[in-house]
Design an enzyme around this catalytic site. Structure first.
Site, PDB file in Angstrom:
ATOM      1  N   VAL A 293       0.839  -1.206   0.000  1.00 43.26           N
ATOM      2  CA  VAL A 293       0.000   0.000   0.000  1.00 43.26           C
ATOM      3  C   VAL A 293       0.869   1.249   0.000  1.00 43.26           C
ATOM      4  O   VAL A 293       0.559   2.237  -0.668  1.00 43.26           O
ATOM      5  CB  VAL A 293      -0.942  -0.014   1.224  1.00 43.26           C
ATOM      6  CG1 VAL A 293      -1.702   1.306   1.331  1.00 43.26           C
ATOM      7  CG2 VAL A 293      -1.920  -1.174   1.109  1.00 43.26           C
ATOM      8  N   ALA A 294       1.978   1.219   0.736  1.00 44.59           N
ATOM      9  CA  ALA A 294       2.868   2.382   0.796  1.00 44.59           C
ATOM     10  C   ALA A 294       3.479   2.689  -0.562  1.00 44.59           C
ATOM     11  O   ALA A 294       3.734   3.842  -0.909  1.00 44.59           O
ATOM     12  CB  ALA A 294       3.973   2.134   1.828  1.00 44.59           C
ATOM     13  N   ASP A 340       1.201  26.170 -42.221  1.00 44.42           N
ATOM     14  CA  ASP A 340       0.745  26.874 -43.410  1.00 44.42           C
ATOM     15  C   ASP A 340       1.374  28.262 -43.426  1.00 44.42           C
ATOM     16  O   ASP A 340       1.926  28.728 -42.420  1.00 44.42           O
ATOM     17  CB  ASP A 340      -0.779  27.013 -43.397  1.00 44.42           C
ATOM     18  CG  ASP A 340      -1.478  25.678 -43.619  1.00 44.42           C
ATOM     19  OD1 ASP A 340      -0.997  24.904 -44.450  1.00 44.42           O
ATOM     20  OD2 ASP A 340      -2.497  25.427 -42.960  1.00 44.42           O
ATOM     21  N   THR A 711      -1.405  13.397   3.937  1.00 45.13           N
ATOM     22  CA  THR A 711      -0.444  14.496   3.943  1.00 45.13           C
ATOM     23  C   THR A 711       0.254  14.698   2.604  1.00 45.13           C
ATOM     24  O   THR A 711       0.775  15.772   2.341  1.00 45.13           O
ATOM     25  CB  THR A 711       0.633  14.245   5.015  1.00 45.13           C
ATOM     26  OG1 THR A 711       1.418  13.102   4.660  1.00 45.13           O
ATOM     27  CG2 THR A 711      -0.015  14.007   6.372  1.00 45.13           C
TER      28      THR A 711
END
Length: 893
Positions: A293-294, A340, A711
């Site tokens: 998960v980290a 162009d 955070t």
């Protein structure tokens, strides 16, 4: 006509879908089975069953479900699915559902972007008129345009759209072909023989589906409908040209697999290490899940999407509307612009630039006024109710030039005194009028291409030919003006009676479409940034080359391809191979643009291609960045493009490229920021595992999740809004093979910022434990004397990582320059994000309900003072590293 002559075609034989429209008219009539009375209603119905409706058919869309599944199994999406599963395993369902919501929102957004690309072909159909006037059974009648069939005899009148590709059989019309050729000047189309070797779109007796009749009246026999028309062919090209994934889309996949590999490997290593050192299986699984998960950056994809969306909004305010978010990043890697000329580099407004007369050359004088007044009489422009001139831009420039030379022309008086008008003939390349001259006399006035008009003169014209060439090389469109006075009582001549012979040259007129004033500076910025600029135009080579030199294109070397339609692939490859030359492709066709885009892609270039007509759609679709004109462009070009310029300005393209580079840099900045926390989160588990549990775990899984989701997110999002670093447009484009993650980035984030952070936070952890009298192996579990000290130590680790993130955020704002060069307070969103994460951390540390949930304890003042130094230490050491790199770069020979 026999019954066999009008037999409907069949798929197995009979009439081909598109017979040769240039064969002799009697043969074409016989092949199409059409006489002067047109088709019969029953015959038309039979042919409609064979050929199908006269409409541009779009290919069937792929299944919506299949496209959705493809988005949901994107590598980064798979990684997020894995993160959601791990969150459920870890017993945090709220986190799991939040990640699933992120996956679904991103998939839906990508799906909508891809669906939008399919609208280009649908917009093509809007160019077909709803009804058409045809002759059937000998009578004129209005039918639905979709019911036209090959062999129908169509009636074309002023203001009507051409319903299908057809060949004129009677009369003559003026047609606006700009949607197919890019030329703004209406072209005259007349019944008669074709031009030998001329391109199909320039044939004087053919008209094409979707173009507009601006004057005259004619009959035409339809030879192609639906998908067999030029419009249908362009639609087919647009469908066949694939749109490859952008560099960022490809790199995000690589990043996703890299992150997945690291996360799985770390989880596996610690699972094995935990078992080897005798940790309980439940604890080992929890630690492995925590590491996974980290290491999953839940906010990576939303952060990238937000950074791109911000780029889109900024560019929209600057005049560039981006239709695909990933195109913002692609702009940053662009290294070739194919543009162009008219309207993009220039103002698209012709003006009088120079006058030459046989007696006085380019010396100004009263003779200039007579030349300009005479040339203005040979025009068809009109003045609107508000006094604005309407008509061909070249003729408008002549009338305005005459007024500027004190020889204004009364347009109503011009029309009153006109006895004959011979419109511009593309084969003769001139036009003429017969005007009343005095009370009884007549005067023939002729204007046109110098090489044509000079052939009609009495006497030598060598000096005029040399002057015309000189004016052309200065970038002007040159017209020759000649006259012949008819004797009193003479009849009004016709063109067939050689009215345009025996002429006397009045002089030459040089007209110029000036470059936009900001283009030269934009081209200089391109060259400073390592970009090459090629011009792909339907204009004359000498004129385009002169404009190129005036705006700085062609430094240090300019090559001009005068007839780019005939250029072969091998010659094109040699011309476009990486070099210092910039190229003007003159007299280009739609296929030329497509060939140029393909050749550049084959050489590994990232191509931005401009265009405004329907004919440009395939090239716009094929280029990495198709740039359509918002003011003068067609709907088809805008739908097929990736970016639309609301101001038709070349300088806006350069601004967009700079913005793209900034966005890409910002993506790398928040990747550095996100990756930098990996090391300080992994090291505590490593210390715990290698010590066989004698050192208690310095960080908990819930604290890791609080860092990743609470955070870290807002500062990462704020880094996506970072302003461009100094020198962004002074470095060459990055190679297309360069990954969004480089070895230097990994060394900086994992090895430098991460290592410094890990040392600091482990120092804070041991500072608290040793201060409480802890020794390795002492129990720290619930109920032990050192338990409170242990909770305080893990809180110090958690708060230390957060404060290190603050230092990392300031360090990540710049990759090369010093922080003072971009300003400490120039990103208020980052300051707000840092304030939020500090407040969030304080709540977790000091609020009793959250203390129990996340396993935290209030920190004493000495610990707070210690971790307060971490942001300065992390940022300061990285600032020192960048200073050493800059110094080394400047001193290295």
């Amino acid at each position: 006509m026999t019954e066999a002559d009008t037999r409907p075609p069949s798929p197995a034989g009979g009439l081909p879908p598109s017979p040769d429209p240039l064969e002799p008219l009697p043969l074409l009539r016989r092949e199409l089975g059409t006489g002067p009375s047109g088709l019969s209603a029953r015959e038309a119905a039979r042919r409609l069953a064979v050929y199908g409706p006269n409409e541009v058919r779009r290919k069937a869309r792929t299944s919506l479900g299949r496209e959705l599944v493809r988005q949901l199994v994107h590598p980064l999406a798979l990684l997020l699915w894995a993160a959601a599963a791990l969150a459920f395993v870890a017993g945090i369902p709220v986190l799991g559902w939040a990640i699933i919501a992120v996956v679904l929102v991103n998939a839906a957004f990508a799906l909508l972007q891809e669906r939008q690309a399919e609208q280009a072909v649908e917009t093509l159909a809007k160019y077909l008129p709803e009804h058409a006037l045809v002759i059937r059974d000998g009578r004129s009648s209005a039918v639905e345009a979709r019911e036209l069939v090959p062999g129908d005899l169509a009636v074309l009148e002023e203001g009507a759209k051409v319903p299908a590709d057809a060949r004129l059989t009677e009369g003559g019309i003026e047609v606006d072909l700009s949607m197919l050729t890019g030329e703004s000047t209406p072209a005259e189309r007349i019944a008669g023989p074709g031009l030998v070797g001329a391109p199909l779109l320039q044939e004087p007796n053919l008209v094409f589906s979707g173009t507009v009749c601006t004057g005259g009246q004619a009959q035409a026999i339809v030879f192609a409908t639906g998908d067999h028309t030029e419009l249908g062919r362009i639609a087919a090209l647009s469908q066949r040209t694939r749109r490859d994934p952008s560099p960022l889309e490809q790199q995000v996949k690589k990043v996703a697999w890299l992150i997945a590999a690291v996360a799985v490997a770390m989880g596996g290593v610690f699972l094995a290490a935990g078992v080897a050192v005798g940790l309980p299986l439940t604890d080992t699984l929890m630690f492995a899940i925590g590491l996974l998960v980290a290491n999953v950056p839940e906010g990576l994809l939303p952060t990238i999407t937000l950074a791109l969306a911000v780029g889109v909004r900024v560019l929209a305010r600057q005049g560039a509307v981006i239709k695909r978010l990933s195109a913002v990043e692609t702009l940053g890697s662009t290294n070739v612009i194919c543009t162009d000329k008219t309207g993009t580099l220039t103002r698209n407004r012709m003006r009088l630039q120079a006058v030459w007369t046989p007696e006085h050359g380019r010396e100004p004088g009263p003779w200039d006024g007579e030349l300009m007044r005479t040339s203005a009489l040979c025009t068809t422009v009109t003045r609107g109710e508000e006094g604005v001139l309407r008509g061909d831009p070249t003729e408008t420039a002549l009338v305005e030039g005459a007024a500027a030379r004190a020889a204004p022309v009364d347009l109503d008086g011009r029309d009153t005194g006109r006895r004959a008008l011979f419109r511009f003939d593309p084969r003769l390349r001139l036009m003429s009028v017969v005007q009343a001259d005095g009370v009884q006399g007549l005067r023939v006035i002729v204007k046109g291409a110098p090489e044509t008009v000079l052939q009609t003169l009495e006497g030598s014209s060598q000096s005029a030919a040399a002057a015309a060439e000189e004016l052309a090389h200065e970038g002007m469109r040159v017209l020759a003006v000649a006259v012949r006075t008819l004797p009193a009582g003479a009849e009004v001549p016709t063109r067939r009676q050689d009215a345009e012979t025996g002429l006397r040259l009045l002089g030459l007129v040089g007209l110029y479409d000036p470059p936009r004033p900001e283009v030269a500076a934009a081209v200089r910025r391109c060259h400073e940034a390592g970009l090459r600029v090629h011009i792909v135009t339907g204009d004359n080579g000498a004129t385009a080359a002169a404009v190129a030199r005036e705006v700085g294109i062609g430094q240090p070397r300019l090559q001009v391809v005068a007839q780019s339609e005939s250029i072969g692939d091998h010659e094109l490859d040699a011309l476009l191979a990486p070099s210092d030359a910039e190229v003007v492709f003159a007299r280009s066709s739609p296929e030329t643009k497509l060939k140029v885009a393909d050749a550049l892609r084959a050489h590994g270039q990232i191509v931005a291609m401009t265009g405004d007509g329907v004919n440009d759609a395939p090239a716009l679709h094929r280029a990495h960045i198709g740039v359509a004109m918002g003011l003068s462009g067609t709907d088809v070009a805008r739908e097929a493009s990736t970016m639309v310029l609301t101001d038709d300005n070349f300088a806006t393209i350069v601004t967009a490229i700079e913005s793209g580079r900034r966005v890409y840099d910002n993506v790398r900045k928040f990747i550095v920021y996100i990756f930098a926390h990996l090391t300080p989160e992994v090291v505590p588990f490593l210390v715990f595992a290698l010590s066989a549990g004698t050192v208690p775990l310095p960080l908990t899984v819930l604290q890791i999740l609080a860092i990743d989701l609470g955070t870290e997110t807002l500062p990462a999002l704020a880094l996506g809004r970072e302003r461009a670093e100094p020198g962004t447009m002074s470095r060459p484009p990055r190679p297309s093979s360069q990954g969004v993650i480089s070895r230097d980035m990994l060394i900086r984030s994992w090895g430098y910022l991460g290592t410094v952070s890990a040392v600091l936070v482990m120092g804070a952890f041991f500072y608290v434990l040793w201060g409480a009298g802890w020794h390795p192996g002492d129990p720290t579990g619930a109920g032990s004397p050192l338990h409170h000290a242990y909770v305080t130590a893990t809180t110090a680790t958690f708060a230390g990582i957060v404060t290190c993130q603050v230092g990392t955020a300031f360090a990540a704002r710049t990759d090369h320059a010093a922080l003072r060069d971009i300003g400490l307070f120039t990103n208020p969103l980052l300051l707000a994000g840092i304030a939020f994460e500090l407040a969030f951390t304080a709540a977790l540390v000091y609020a009793p309900p959250l203390q129990g949930l996340f396993g935290t304890a209030a920190l004493p003042l000495d610990v707070v003072a210690l971790i307060a130094t971490f942001p300065v230490l992390v940022w300061g050491t990285d600032e020192l590293r960048r200073w050493i790199r800059r110094t080394h770069r400047h001193t290295t020979p």
